[in-house]
Write a protein that holds these residues in place. Structure first.
Motif, PDB file in Angstrom:
ATOM      1  N   GLY A   1      82.998   7.727  62.732  1.00  0.00           N
ATOM      2  CA  GLY A   1      81.695   7.142  63.004  1.00  0.00           C
ATOM      3  C   GLY A   1      81.558   5.678  62.648  1.00  0.00           C
ATOM      4  O   GLY A   1      80.512   5.077  62.887  1.00  0.00           O
ATOM      5  N   GLY A   2      82.580   5.086  62.077  1.00  0.00           N
ATOM      6  CA  GLY A   2      82.495   3.674  61.722  1.00  0.00           C
ATOM      7  C   GLY A   2      82.545   2.785  62.942  1.00  0.00           C
ATOM      8  O   GLY A   2      82.745   3.238  64.069  1.00  0.00           O
ATOM      9  N   GLY A   3      82.334   1.501  62.713  1.00  0.00           N
ATOM     10  CA  GLY A   3      82.364   0.530  63.798  1.00  0.00           C
ATOM     11  C   GLY A   3      81.663  -0.738  63.381  1.00  0.00           C
ATOM     12  O   GLY A   3      81.400  -0.958  62.196  1.00  0.00           O
ATOM     13  N   SER A   4      81.356  -1.579  64.381  1.00  0.00           N
ATOM     14  CA  SER A   4      80.678  -2.837  64.122  1.00  0.00           C
ATOM     15  C   SER A   4      79.225  -2.740  64.568  1.00  0.00           C
ATOM     16  O   SER A   4      78.949  -2.263  65.670  1.00  0.00           O
ATOM     17  N   VAL A   5      78.325  -3.181  63.723  1.00  0.00           N
ATOM     18  CA  VAL A   5      76.910  -3.217  64.066  1.00  0.00           C
ATOM     19  C   VAL A   5      76.321  -4.538  63.597  1.00  0.00           C
ATOM     20  O   VAL A   5      76.854  -5.173  62.685  1.00  0.00           O
ATOM     21  N   THR A   6      75.221  -4.923  64.197  1.00  0.00           N
ATOM     22  CA  THR A   6      74.527  -6.129  63.776  1.00  0.00           C
ATOM     23  C   THR A   6      73.659  -5.820  62.558  1.00  0.00           C
ATOM     24  O   THR A   6      73.284  -4.656  62.334  1.00  0.00           O
ATOM     25  N   PRO A   7      73.337  -6.820  61.772  1.00  0.00           N
ATOM     26  CA  PRO A   7      72.443  -6.587  60.629  1.00  0.00           C
ATOM     27  C   PRO A   7      71.140  -5.924  61.076  1.00  0.00           C
ATOM     28  O   PRO A   7      70.591  -6.265  62.139  1.00  0.00           O
ATOM     29  N   GLY A   8      70.690  -4.974  60.291  1.00  0.00           N
ATOM     30  CA  GLY A   8      69.476  -4.245  60.646  1.00  0.00           C
ATOM     31  C   GLY A   8      69.720  -3.012  61.478  1.00  0.00           C
ATOM     32  O   GLY A   8      68.812  -2.193  61.659  1.00  0.00           O
ATOM     33  N   GLY A   9      70.944  -2.853  61.974  1.00  0.00           N
ATOM     34  CA  GLY A   9      71.258  -1.716  62.824  1.00  0.00           C
ATOM     35  C   GLY A   9      71.506  -0.453  62.026  1.00  0.00           C
ATOM     36  O   GLY A   9      71.538  -0.458  60.801  1.00  0.00           O
ATOM     37  N   SER A  10      71.704   0.645  62.753  1.00  0.00           N
ATOM     38  CA  SER A  10      71.927   1.954  62.140  1.00  0.00           C
ATOM     39  C   SER A  10      73.224   2.556  62.640  1.00  0.00           C
ATOM     40  O   SER A  10      73.655   2.296  63.769  1.00  0.00           O
ATOM     41  N   ILE A  11      73.803   3.397  61.797  1.00  0.00           N
ATOM     42  CA  ILE A  11      75.017   4.111  62.158  1.00  0.00           C
ATOM     43  C   ILE A  11      75.091   5.342  61.272  1.00  0.00           C
ATOM     44  O   ILE A  11      74.558   5.341  60.164  1.00  0.00           O
ATOM     45  N   ARG A  12      75.734   6.413  61.775  1.00  0.00           N
ATOM     46  CA  ARG A  12      75.902   7.606  60.960  1.00  0.00           C
ATOM     47  C   ARG A  12      77.376   7.922  60.836  1.00  0.00           C
ATOM     48  O   ARG A  12      78.073   8.088  61.844  1.00  0.00           O
ATOM     49  N   LEU A  13      77.835   8.005  59.612  1.00  0.00           N
ATOM     50  CA  LEU A  13      79.200   8.406  59.335  1.00  0.00           C
ATOM     51  C   LEU A  13      79.247   9.915  59.153  1.00  0.00           C
ATOM     52  O   LEU A  13      78.308  10.526  58.647  1.00  0.00           O
ATOM     53  N   SER A  14      80.379  10.496  59.544  1.00  0.00           N
ATOM     54  CA  SER A  14      80.586  11.938  59.422  1.00  0.00           C
ATOM     55  C   SER A  14      81.922  12.184  58.734  1.00  0.00           C
ATOM     56  O   SER A  14      82.866  11.407  58.908  1.00  0.00           O
ATOM     57  N   CYS A  15      82.001  13.275  57.978  1.00  0.00           N
ATOM     58  CA  CYS A  15      83.246  13.651  57.320  1.00  0.00           C
ATOM     59  C   CYS A  15      83.444  15.149  57.492  1.00  0.00           C
ATOM     60  O   CYS A  15      82.582  15.938  57.101  1.00  0.00           O
TER      61      CYS A  15
ATOM     62  N   LEU B   1      76.641  10.338  56.217  1.00  0.00           N
ATOM     63  CA  LEU B   1      75.975   9.207  55.583  1.00  0.00           C
ATOM     64  C   LEU B   1      75.243   8.440  56.676  1.00  0.00           C
ATOM     65  O   LEU B   1      75.863   7.800  57.530  1.00  0.00           O
ATOM     66  N   GLN B   2      73.922   8.563  56.666  1.00  0.00           N
ATOM     67  CA  GLN B   2      73.075   7.799  57.595  1.00  0.00           C
ATOM     68  C   GLN B   2      72.833   6.431  56.988  1.00  0.00           C
ATOM     69  O   GLN B   2      72.323   6.333  55.871  1.00  0.00           O
ATOM     70  N   MET B   3      73.205   5.404  57.714  1.00  0.00           N
ATOM     71  CA  MET B   3      73.092   4.038  57.211  1.00  0.00           C
ATOM     72  C   MET B   3      72.108   3.285  58.092  1.00  0.00           C
ATOM     73  O   MET B   3      72.397   3.003  59.253  1.00  0.00           O
ATOM     74  N   ASP B   4      70.945   2.956  57.559  1.00  0.00           N
ATOM     75  CA  ASP B   4      69.920   2.211  58.289  1.00  0.00           C
ATOM     76  C   ASP B   4      69.749   0.824  57.679  1.00  0.00           C
ATOM     77  O   ASP B   4      70.127   0.574  56.544  1.00  0.00           O
ATOM     78  N   ASN B   5      69.170  -0.073  58.477  1.00  0.00           N
ATOM     79  CA  ASN B   5      68.880  -1.428  57.983  1.00  0.00           C
ATOM     80  C   ASN B   5      70.100  -2.033  57.289  1.00  0.00           C
ATOM     81  O   ASN B   5      70.016  -2.512  56.156  1.00  0.00           O
ATOM     82  N   ARG B   6      71.200  -2.012  58.020  1.00  0.00           N
ATOM     83  CA  ARG B   6      72.452  -2.457  57.444  1.00  0.00           C
ATOM     84  C   ARG B   6      72.419  -3.937  57.113  1.00  0.00           C
ATOM     85  O   ARG B   6      71.777  -4.748  57.798  1.00  0.00           O
ATOM     86  N   ARG B   7      73.162  -4.297  56.060  1.00  0.00           N
ATOM     87  CA  ARG B   7      73.287  -5.686  55.620  1.00  0.00           C
ATOM     88  C   ARG B   7      74.758  -6.077  55.643  1.00  0.00           C
ATOM     89  O   ARG B   7      75.645  -5.220  55.586  1.00  0.00           O
ATOM     90  N   ARG B   8      75.014  -7.372  55.679  1.00  0.00           N
ATOM     91  CA  ARG B   8      76.407  -7.842  55.721  1.00  0.00           C
ATOM     92  C   ARG B   8      77.198  -7.346  54.523  1.00  0.00           C
ATOM     93  O   ARG B   8      78.396  -7.040  54.635  1.00  0.00           O
ATOM     94  N   GLU B   9      76.539  -7.231  53.378  1.00  0.00           N
ATOM     95  CA  GLU B   9      77.269  -6.783  52.177  1.00  0.00           C
ATOM     96  C   GLU B   9      77.631  -5.304  52.231  1.00  0.00           C
ATOM     97  O   GLU B   9      78.307  -4.800  51.325  1.00  0.00           O
ATOM     98  N   ASP B  10      77.202  -4.592  53.260  1.00  0.00           N
ATOM     99  CA  ASP B  10      77.610  -3.202  53.446  1.00  0.00           C
ATOM    100  C   ASP B  10      78.956  -3.090  54.153  1.00  0.00           C
ATOM    101  O   ASP B  10      79.490  -1.980  54.302  1.00  0.00           O
ATOM    102  N   THR B  11      79.496  -4.217  54.598  1.00  0.00           N
ATOM    103  CA  THR B  11      80.810  -4.196  55.239  1.00  0.00           C
ATOM    104  C   THR B  11      81.860  -3.695  54.261  1.00  0.00           C
ATOM    105  O   THR B  11      82.010  -4.241  53.171  1.00  0.00           O
ATOM    106  N   ALA B  12      82.557  -2.620  54.637  1.00  0.00           N
ATOM    107  CA  ALA B  12      83.538  -2.003  53.744  1.00  0.00           C
ATOM    108  C   ALA B  12      84.253  -0.875  54.470  1.00  0.00           C
ATOM    109  O   ALA B  12      83.834  -0.452  55.558  1.00  0.00           O
ATOM    110  N   MET B  13      85.304  -0.384  53.841  1.00  0.00           N
ATOM    111  CA  MET B  13      85.910   0.879  54.258  1.00  0.00           C
ATOM    112  C   MET B  13      85.152   1.970  53.518  1.00  0.00           C
ATOM    113  O   MET B  13      85.005   1.907  52.299  1.00  0.00           O
TER     114      MET B  13
END
Length: 116
Positions: free
Chosen positions: A8-22, A81-93
């Protein structure tokens, strides 16, 4: 043995949402707490969130509180892991991990990049 595979990872713009799955296998998933941890470039492993086996109680890192939500589906052996309102400092593995905290067995991880 414990196997964990994140997706579920990838590239998003700041403020965007993404959901990771395991997807978990090789152990009694519904009897174990599960966690998400992350590692930013050049930094150490950082705990992000943990969830009890029944999903009734969770705890998240202060810097992601109100933006990230951990959840699980014990019928599907998955943790999210639902990730909303993403920030640049959330960039990580990002890694899912067995147990509570950052010390358990981890999967290979999925890269999340926040960039405009």
């Amino acid at each position: 043995q414990v196997q964990l595979v994140e997706s579920g990872g990838g590239s998003v713009t700041p403020g965007g949402s993404i959901r990771l799955s395991c997807l978990a296998s090789g152990f009694d998933f519904r009897s174990n707490a599960m966690s998400w941890v992350r590692q930013a470039p050049g930094k150490g492993l950082e705990w992000v969130a943990s969830l009890t086996p029944d999903g009734s109680y969770s705890k998240t890192l202060d810097s992601v509180k109100g933006r990230f939500t951990i959840s699980r589906d014990n019928a599907e052996n998955r943790v999210y892991l639902q990730m909303d309102n993403r920030r640049r400092e959330d960039t990580a593995m990002y890694f899912c991990a067995e147990g509570w905290g950052k010390g358990g067995t981890r999967g290979p991880g999925t890269q999340v990049t926040v960039d405009s």
